[in-house]
Design a protein around this motif. Structure first.
Motif, PDB file in Angstrom:
ATOM      1  N   ARG A   9      32.914  -2.455  -9.868  1.00  0.00           N
ATOM      2  CA  ARG A   9      34.307  -2.641  -9.430  1.00  0.00           C
ATOM      3  C   ARG A   9      35.292  -2.216 -10.524  1.00  0.00           C
ATOM      4  O   ARG A   9      36.319  -1.594 -10.235  1.00  0.00           O
ATOM      5  CB  ARG A   9      34.549  -4.107  -9.077  1.00  0.00           C
TER       6      ARG A   9
ATOM      7  N   ARG B 283      36.579 -13.398   0.648  1.00  0.00           N
ATOM      8  CA  ARG B 283      36.907 -12.661   1.862  1.00  0.00           C
ATOM      9  C   ARG B 283      36.310 -13.352   3.092  1.00  0.00           C
ATOM     10  O   ARG B 283      36.938 -13.466   4.131  1.00  0.00           O
ATOM     11  CB  ARG B 283      36.368 -11.221   1.757  1.00  0.00           C
ATOM     12  N   VAL B 284      35.060 -13.846   2.943  1.00  0.00           N
ATOM     13  CA  VAL B 284      34.417 -14.524   4.063  1.00  0.00           C
ATOM     14  C   VAL B 284      35.156 -15.822   4.407  1.00  0.00           C
ATOM     15  O   VAL B 284      35.406 -16.120   5.573  1.00  0.00           O
ATOM     16  CB  VAL B 284      32.930 -14.802   3.749  1.00  0.00           C
TER      17      VAL B 284
ATOM     18  N   LEU C 151      24.976 -16.723  -6.115  1.00  0.00           N
ATOM     19  CA  LEU C 151      26.364 -16.536  -6.509  1.00  0.00           C
ATOM     20  C   LEU C 151      26.387 -16.408  -8.033  1.00  0.00           C
ATOM     21  O   LEU C 151      26.656 -17.360  -8.749  1.00  0.00           O
ATOM     22  CB  LEU C 151      27.191 -17.726  -6.039  1.00  0.00           C
TER      23      LEU C 151
ATOM     24  N   ARG D 161      38.265 -16.478   3.866  1.00  0.00           N
ATOM     25  CA  ARG D 161      39.534 -16.093   4.492  1.00  0.00           C
ATOM     26  C   ARG D 161      39.303 -15.728   5.965  1.00  0.00           C
ATOM     27  O   ARG D 161      40.019 -16.186   6.854  1.00  0.00           O
ATOM     28  CB  ARG D 161      40.124 -14.899   3.738  1.00  0.00           C
TER      29      ARG D 161
ATOM     30  N   ASP E 203      23.456 -11.920   1.523  1.00  0.00           N
ATOM     31  CA  ASP E 203      24.601 -11.084   1.881  1.00  0.00           C
ATOM     32  C   ASP E 203      25.908 -11.741   1.476  1.00  0.00           C
ATOM     33  O   ASP E 203      26.946 -11.094   1.412  1.00  0.00           O
ATOM     34  CB  ASP E 203      24.629 -10.822   3.396  1.00  0.00           C
ATOM     35  N   LEU E 204      25.865 -13.064   1.260  1.00  0.00           N
ATOM     36  CA  LEU E 204      27.062 -13.790   0.836  1.00  0.00           C
ATOM     37  C   LEU E 204      26.928 -14.045  -0.655  1.00  0.00           C
ATOM     38  O   LEU E 204      26.064 -14.804  -1.087  1.00  0.00           O
ATOM     39  CB  LEU E 204      27.161 -15.114   1.608  1.00  0.00           C
ATOM     40  N   THR E 205      27.760 -13.358  -1.442  1.00  0.00           N
ATOM     41  CA  THR E 205      27.637 -13.457  -2.896  1.00  0.00           C
ATOM     42  C   THR E 205      29.007 -13.706  -3.508  1.00  0.00           C
ATOM     43  O   THR E 205      30.011 -13.762  -2.794  1.00  0.00           O
ATOM     44  CB  THR E 205      27.088 -12.141  -3.483  1.00  0.00           C
ATOM     45  N   GLY E 206      29.020 -13.813  -4.828  1.00  0.00           N
ATOM     46  CA  GLY E 206      30.277 -14.029  -5.525  1.00  0.00           C
ATOM     47  C   GLY E 206      31.317 -12.975  -5.194  1.00  0.00           C
ATOM     48  O   GLY E 206      32.524 -13.242  -5.214  1.00  0.00           O
ATOM     49  N   SER E 207      30.858 -11.762  -4.843  1.00  0.00           N
ATOM     50  CA  SER E 207      31.829 -10.683  -4.680  1.00  0.00           C
ATOM     51  C   SER E 207      32.512 -10.676  -3.310  1.00  0.00           C
ATOM     52  O   SER E 207      33.497  -9.987  -3.128  1.00  0.00           O
ATOM     53  CB  SER E 207      31.168  -9.330  -4.944  1.00  0.00           C
ATOM     54  N   ASN E 208      31.986 -11.402  -2.343  1.00  0.00           N
ATOM     55  CA  ASN E 208      32.689 -11.390  -1.047  1.00  0.00           C
ATOM     56  C   ASN E 208      32.971 -12.790  -0.516  1.00  0.00           C
ATOM     57  O   ASN E 208      33.424 -12.954   0.608  1.00  0.00           O
ATOM     58  CB  ASN E 208      31.906 -10.563  -0.014  1.00  0.00           C
ATOM     59  N   VAL E 209      32.719 -13.815  -1.357  1.00  0.00           N
ATOM     60  CA  VAL E 209      32.846 -15.179  -0.852  1.00  0.00           C
ATOM     61  C   VAL E 209      34.273 -15.494  -0.395  1.00  0.00           C
ATOM     62  O   VAL E 209      34.486 -16.099   0.655  1.00  0.00           O
ATOM     63  CB  VAL E 209      32.325 -16.203  -1.893  1.00  0.00           C
TER      64      VAL E 209
END
Lengths: 463, 463
Positions: free
Chosen positions: A30, B368-369, A2, B371, B360-366
């Motif tokens: 982005r 959204r996941v 992260l 939620r 696959d879980l990074t700062g950019s989608n954390v």
């Protein structure tokens, strides 16, 4: 993982070969997408490996993904499509301009096209097949005729083979004279006159041997052929067990039809592991990019099964309502017995499931493993029986209650060990994937036994 | 996998290259061992791959293992030792005649010797180092100077490199003239004048290109170097993500010091997955060949942690003793709420732990996941709230009780989703392996919240 976000400015000076998809680059992309700066988006995507571009497309918001595809459609080539998760891949294929899609697909080897389209909807498959020229389309259609998850789907058709009686000199001259060698090959496969593979010679050995040496004399010690119908999990197992780099694939008559390389086997190994982990947790097939509705659908069935087993455990408790009404401490302590059993059972179960998957648990050691698990369960049971007897005594000042929980603990941990070992073995024997179903069965057993042993014993002794 | 045993007679006619370790062969070997028929034992072992001989030694009883080593000591070569599980390996090394052990070790490449001895006791390490000749011993000792689980331990020192300005002709002539090429190599690594790797050329491309072609023009598109101190999990990730076949290893100054090949990366990937699965189940490092005492030691700590969290949950229940004494149905129903929360939490947790591991879980989608998980938790909560309200009403004829369990279910499944996602992410951020510790935390949260929500609400509404 992260990553924190800092200095997006100096990204464009990166060494191309070491470009990575870190937090800085993602946020720079982005920003560029938000400003609709197509040139900057392309420049930031350009040095990335296709696997990283695919990761990026998976990680951004859906509307950002759409903008990226609009601003930089050419960043999506065949390799990027191959790397994408299924759900996102469908979305991207629908969003790409047809000429970009066709170009992307024509780039790929036929085995990658197969991998790309096997999970797509029929119309999308047709659209992609139309983009291929005749020979490639036939190759893809042939591969699709093998069962899903078989060696036939995994293999590449391009193979370099040589008659078994050739020398190093023959082979080198032949390779040097061949117009188009496959993109990926590490061995020359030796074949008999009926095209049945009999050995492998590595390119390294070929390079290092005198021209007069017979190929048969420098073939690799370990050589395995893979039947075209072999299940892909078994293929990955063979590569891992025998340290294969590439292996020839043969049809029912033993004739060479293709080749599988270790990089494809590694991907399968990775997928199978992932599947096992998720199945053990009752998640089924799933990915982070699935939407709410798909995720709910995957998880609901397992929760329903769990509800049924939880109700079963409650029915056991209901048999002892009178005892609980008289000694409320029973209600306070009973989840401890069940919980310890569930955890110990899951430990035994996980070891058993993995040992079956890696083929370390076989007919020749099954009784020894069951014996060991039972003894471990007994020792753990005794340890926690002593602890809980003391806790029960101190907490509720009732030595009988301490005794009851102690005995129930021993019983449940031994049963947990047995159930955790026997249930996966039994499921495997009847052909059910033990990773898929063992967990529910084992915790049902430990819940039911835990509640029954504790409450039953308490009713007999305390009332 | 649990093979039935039939016709052990016709085993010796097997095609050597396809010999497998199935139930028939194991039982034939056991028979021969019992009859102390050394010749037959050797004949049955001879066609087996070293990985299979290692599996056999792991699966038989300890006294049978001893007899096999006595009857067929020469079946154990260096490769067999490399393949053995740690505990059995120590036993075998102690049982082997010194001359067989020395012979076995001298057979191995230096990186395999490192792999062989890194888990052994000091005296055994010394015995093995003594068996090596000077140059090999120095190579092994140098490798051991790199941190455990680093690229330095994984790499082979033998590399084939060429100046970046060479042509295909140069490279082929050089390879043909070199006396001893490494046993395993798939690329020629291009280096600059300061020995820093700048690209890879596959042997296949080399073979297929005209002599005048510059090596730089046919180098592979994807090229990554690996720092010698890189953690082996990151090495495996890079091979899997970028489909590498081999990658040069560089020191702090970027100079070439060795090479890692995909087969070693595949073994690491397999080990790391295995470790994650076992950690998620609270088993820690473990293998089927561990003895009772080691197994108990590995599992006790996790059960103790679980006991503490179970007692914590019991303390919550104890706050509501009066309510339970009045409405015993609460004791019957409360495990259902906790159990559903635990299962839903484990689902979210497993997806989160795996997504972190695969990056696959990074700062950019954390967000959204998180939620998505919360919404899924809410939907599942509502579904099971309705079911349980009906069950509660039918079973106990009490609509208020149904309402209480419904609300508690929604609360606990939403909390389960949040805890299952946030706890692994939090552990990762503070540098703790989320696979190791998440499970306990998440089920503690779902137990405590489940009991508290259900019993607290019941006390407020029903009493």
């Amino acid at each position: 993982m992260l990553d924190d976000i800092q200095n997006p400015e100096d990204l464009e000076q990166d060494d191309i070969q070491d470009a990575v998809l870190d937090g800085r680059r993602i946020s720079a992309i982005r920003d560029a997408v938000e400003e609709a700066d197509a040139e900057r988006v392309n420049r930031l995507l350009e040095p990335l490996h296709s696997a990283d571009i695919a990761d990026l497309l998976e990680q951004v918001e859906p509307d950002e993904r759409e903008s990226i595809l609009l601003l930089a459609p050419n960043a999506v080539d065949g390799d990027v499509l191959s790397e994408l998760e299924e759900t996102i891949r469908e979305e991207v294929i629908l969003a790409l301009p047809p000429e970009v899609l066709n170009e992307a697909v024509r780039d790929l080897d036929s085995d990658d096209v197969v991998d790309l389209i096997e999970d797509l909807e029929d119309e999308q498959v047709d659209a992609i097949l139309q983009a291929l020229d005749g020979a490639d389309r036939i190759a893809v259609e042939q591969s699709l005729s093998y069962p899903e998850y078989s060696a036939g789907r995994l293999m590449q058709r391009e193979v370099v083979s040589a008659p078994e009686h050739w020398t190093v000199g023959h082979a080198i001259d032949y390779l040097r004279a061949t117009e188009e060698l496959p993109e990926q090959f590490y061995h020359v496969t030796l074949v008999d006159p009926r095209m049945r593979p009999v050995g492998n010679v590595t390119l390294g050995r070929l390079m290092g041997s005198p021209r007069a040496t017979a190929l048969a004399d420098i073939q690799e010690e370990t050589f395995r052929t893979i039947p075209v119908t072999e299940e892909q999990g078994a293929v990955a197992y063979a590569f891992n067990q025998y340290h294969l780099i590439s292996a020839p694939v043969v049809d029912d008559d033993g004739r060479l039809v293709g080749m599988i390389t270790i990089d494809d086997a590694m991907i399968v190994l990775d997928e199978e592991h992932e599947e096992d982990i998720l199945r053990l947790a009752g998640v089924g097939e799933s990915s982070l990019t699935d939407r709410v509705i798909e995720t709910t659908k995957q998880r609901l069935p397992w929760l329903i099964v769990n509800l049924l087993t939880a109700i079963l455990a409650s029915l056991v408790i209901a048999q002892f309502e009178d005892a609980i009404a008289t000694v409320v401490a029973l209600a306070v302590l009973m989840p401890i017995v069940a919980s310890m059993g569930g955890n110990a059972g899951t430990q035994s179960l996980t070891v058993a499931v993995r040992s079956l998957a890696t083929r370390d648990l076989t007919g020749s050691n099954v009784w020894r493993v069951i014996r060991r698990e039972t003894i471990v369960g007994l020792i753990n049971g005794v340890v926690f029986a002593v602890i809980m007897a003391i806790v029960g005594l101190i907490w509720f000042g009732n030595p009988m209650l301490g005794g009851v929980i102690a005995v129930a603990m021993v019983v449940n941990l031994v049963i947990a060990a047995l159930a955790g070992t026997l249930i996966p073995i039994g499921l495997e024997r009847v052909g059910v994937d033990p990773a898929l179903a063992s967990g529910t069965f084992v915790t049902t057993v430990t819940d039911v036994v835990g509640f029954f042993a504790f409450l039953g014993l308490a009713s007999a002794v305390l009332l």
